[in-house]
Design an enzyme around this catalytic site. Structure first.
Site, PDB file in Angstrom:
ATOM      1  N   GLU A  56     -27.487  12.781   8.522  1.00 52.19           N
ATOM      2  CA  GLU A  56     -27.250  13.754   8.008  1.00 52.19           C
ATOM      3  C   GLU A  56     -26.646  13.784   6.417  1.00 52.19           C
ATOM      4  O   GLU A  56     -27.468  13.980   5.303  1.00 52.19           O
ATOM      5  CB  GLU A  56     -26.456  14.478   8.775  1.00 52.19           C
ATOM      6  CG  GLU A  56     -26.400  16.058   8.889  1.00 52.19           C
ATOM      7  CD  GLU A  56     -26.054  16.612   9.306  1.00 52.19           C
ATOM      8  OE1 GLU A  56     -25.512  18.154   9.574  1.00 52.19           O
ATOM      9  OE2 GLU A  56     -25.202  16.141  10.092  1.00 52.19           O
ATOM     10  N   HIS A 102      -7.643   2.742  13.284  1.00 52.72           N
ATOM     11  CA  HIS A 102      -7.903   2.619  14.648  1.00 52.72           C
ATOM     12  C   HIS A 102      -8.160   4.196  15.402  1.00 52.72           C
ATOM     13  O   HIS A 102      -7.938   5.186  15.559  1.00 52.72           O
ATOM     14  CB  HIS A 102      -7.199   2.293  16.314  1.00 52.72           C
ATOM     15  CG  HIS A 102      -6.640   0.744  15.673  1.00 52.72           C
ATOM     16  ND1 HIS A 102      -7.846  -0.285  15.268  1.00 52.72           N
ATOM     17  CD2 HIS A 102      -5.611   0.549  15.719  1.00 52.72           C
ATOM     18  CE1 HIS A 102      -6.941  -1.278  15.287  1.00 52.72           C
ATOM     19  NE2 HIS A 102      -6.110  -1.395  15.307  1.00 52.72           N
ATOM     20  N   HIS A 107     -14.361  12.546   8.152  1.00 49.61           N
ATOM     21  CA  HIS A 107     -15.992  13.742   8.073  1.00 49.61           C
ATOM     22  C   HIS A 107     -15.878  14.255   7.131  1.00 49.61           C
ATOM     23  O   HIS A 107     -15.860  15.091   6.635  1.00 49.61           O
ATOM     24  CB  HIS A 107     -16.651  14.707   9.731  1.00 49.61           C
ATOM     25  CG  HIS A 107     -17.685  15.301  10.032  1.00 49.61           C
ATOM     26  ND1 HIS A 107     -18.784  15.535   9.321  1.00 49.61           N
ATOM     27  CD2 HIS A 107     -18.255  14.565  11.493  1.00 49.61           C
ATOM     28  CE1 HIS A 107     -19.690  16.038   9.601  1.00 49.61           C
ATOM     29  NE2 HIS A 107     -19.225  15.268  11.140  1.00 49.61           N
TER      30      HIS A 107
END
Length: 560
Positions: A56, A102, A107
């Protein structure tokens, strides 16, 4: 190397994907997914279970020497871009020698600079993190720009620029830790490659089997050693685990002792040096030191053989013969287990002294770090109502452990009285904080906090009424708080209050309860009590304000 670029389901953005560009020296585990326009630099390590999807939002860039650990997700929105260090637009830019640990989520649009550390399960979204920042575990950074070299504590929610701008700076030990995590790249890469090579992994299994057989042939002596270590009559399980962890990290162990009189001045003496490297032998030498100095304080510390510095201090025996359990780590300054190879040295010592609670220790540390001096005063119950405090011996110490020792000395010398601690601004020659740390019943009183890092405070108890008219009577405030309000008003200062819910407490997003305009102590007390009722179920803190509109007191008086 296998790059599973078609493992994700089709999406509206994935019809014409650009192939990832991966340097030959990078390691990408076959159980990871890299999709779309992703550039991966030299010596990058991508661990199993990661998902890097530039379908995207695109393109992505991951700089050389960076490690992307197990379970990390990197994704981006179709709209929104950041400017990379090369001047081009990216959905996600991650710089050089950075560690994304981890289960973290990056984003886009997002920028993470060089030499950064992003902790377990932390989220960076629509944000820019400058070079050299350290973000601890379970943090959220959204819609802000974090300046270079800042430290984000565990659990922090940073969603406005004001919060980002007032973050503390990264300390030297934190930088060393971040460099260590990035430095494991080569070892992890070698381990993953060996695990996928049948010849390599078979030889290791054979070696382990051979070692196990050798150990079992010496059965009784090994079992006795382990058994005595795990059931030591002198050392707690926490201490044994800490010894094991230090030895595994390559540190040496040292010990010191001091009697009760010299404990107050911090005049520690070394025990016989511990040269052993095996856990059972180190435990035996620790026990020998404790036995030789029964009736004294004994503390253990780790020694970094390279930097020749202490990485941990912990009191393991006190004069009454009782062991002292390892204090719980706090969010602002400790990593648990093997995840961090060092801990703050003095805090553990002072916090386990048995007289000063963790909140007071944290406040002493905060004051010393800010460059303030520490002062103490005491008063008996009769004179407490008139505010006739007397000074204890001046505290000249500039180190946390010595300041704690001198505080404890004041408390011990004035047992059965109120004792309060205050900070002194050496430039302005004024008090910046006052808090009562002992009362006649021998109970400690939790210290207030000026920092959003601290989160443990005592629950206020119903206070007895006073005969002193100026103090007024209160059914919700502690007597110490009533006395503080009375003194603030008497000295010509004003009082106010702020409140915050549990979610925003971690980020220090306090909101004013409203003005308190009265110059009467009884009216001010009534106003503060009304705030406690109005904001029941939230944190409430009392604020003292001088004539120059500067805050001279902050103390939490209610928590959920």
């Amino acid at each position: 190397m296998v790059v599973r670029s078609l493992a994700a389901p089709p999406t509206p953005w994935s019809k014409n994907l650009v192939e990832p560009k991966i340097e030959s020296s990078a390691f990408v585990h076959p159980f990871s997914n890299i999709i779309g326009d992703v550039t991966i630099g030299a010596n990058v390590m991508v661990a199993p279970g990661t998902s890097i999807r530039a379908d995207e939002g695109a393109p992505f860039y991951i700089g050389e020497g960076t490690n992307i650990q197990d379970g990390v997700v990197i994704n981006g929105l179709e709209q929104g871009r950041v400017i990379g260090d090369d001047g081009k637009q990216y959905s996600v830019w991650i710089g050089k020698n950075t560690s994304i640990t981890h289960m973290a989520l990056i984003h886009g649009p997002a920028y993470v600079g060089d030499n950064c550390f992003i902790g377990f399960r932390s989220t960076v979204f629509n944000a820019r993190i400058g070079h050299g920042c350290i973000v601890m575990m379970h943090a959220l950074i959204q819609d802000v720009e974090v300046p270079a070299g800042k430290f984000v504590p565990s659990g922090a929610v940073i969603t406005n620029q004001q919060q980002a701008d007032r973050l503390p700076d990264v300390e030297a030990d934190d930088r060393e830790f971040a460099r260590y995590i990035v430095g494991v790249n080569d070892a992890l890469r070698a381990g993953y490659l060996c695990a996928s090579d049948e010849a390599c992994i078979t030889s290791i299994r054979n070696e382990l089997t051979s070692t196990s057989s050798s150990d079992s042939s010496n059965g009784s002596s090994r079992n006795i050693s382990t058994s005595s270590m795990m059931t030591s009559p002198y050392l707690s399980q926490d201490t044994i685990a800490q010894v094991r962890n230090l030895l595994q990290q390559g540190y040496k162990i040292g010990t010191e002792h001091v009697d009760e009189r010299k404990f107050r001045t911090g005049s520690w003496k070394s025990c016989t040096p511990i040269t052993a490297k095996r856990e059972s032998e180190v435990i035996a030498e620790l026990e020998a030191c404790m036995a030789n100095h029964a009736g004294e304080y004994v503390r253990m510390f780790g020694i970094d053989p390279k930097g020749k510095r202490r990485v941990m201090e912990k009191i393991i025996q006190r004069p009454d013969g009782q062991q002292i359990a390892q204090p719980a780590a706090t969010k602002e300054n400790s990593f648990s287990g093997s995840y961090r190879s060092y801990q703050p040295s003095v805090a553990t010592t002072s916090a386990t002294s048995g007289q000063i609670n963790q909140d007071t220790v944290a406040q002493v540390r905060h004051l010393i770090q800010q460059g303030f001096k520490i002062g103490t005063e005491h008063v008996d119950e009769r004179r407490f109502r008139t505010g006739s405090w007397q000074s204890c011996t001046p505290i000249s110490a500039s180190s946390e452990s010595q300041a704690i020792s001198e505080l404890e000395a004041c408390m011990a010398n004035h047992a059965g009285e109120y004792v309060r601690m205050f900070g002194i601004d050496p430039k302005g020659k004024r008090r910046v904080m006052e808090t009562i740390i002992q009362r006649p019943g021998g109970n400690q009183i939790a210290a207030p906090s000026n920092s959003h890092r601290s989160s443990a405070f005592s629950q206020p108890q119903p206070a007895p009424t006073y005969n002193n008219k100026s103090s007024a009577s209160s059914t919700r405030l502690q007597p110490e708080v009533v006395e503080q309000i009375r003194q603030l008003i008497a000295q010509g200062n004003r009082v106010s209050a702020e409140h915050v819910d549990q979610r925003r407490f971690r980020t220090g997003s306090w909101t004013s309860c409203g003005p308190v305009d009265s110059t009467s102590a009884s009216a001010a007390i009534a106003a503060i009590e009304s705030f406690l009722s109005e904001y029941e179920g939230e944190y409430v803190r009392l604020i003292g304000i001088d004539s120059n509109k500067r805050r001279i007191l902050e103390t939490i008086i209610q928590r959920p």
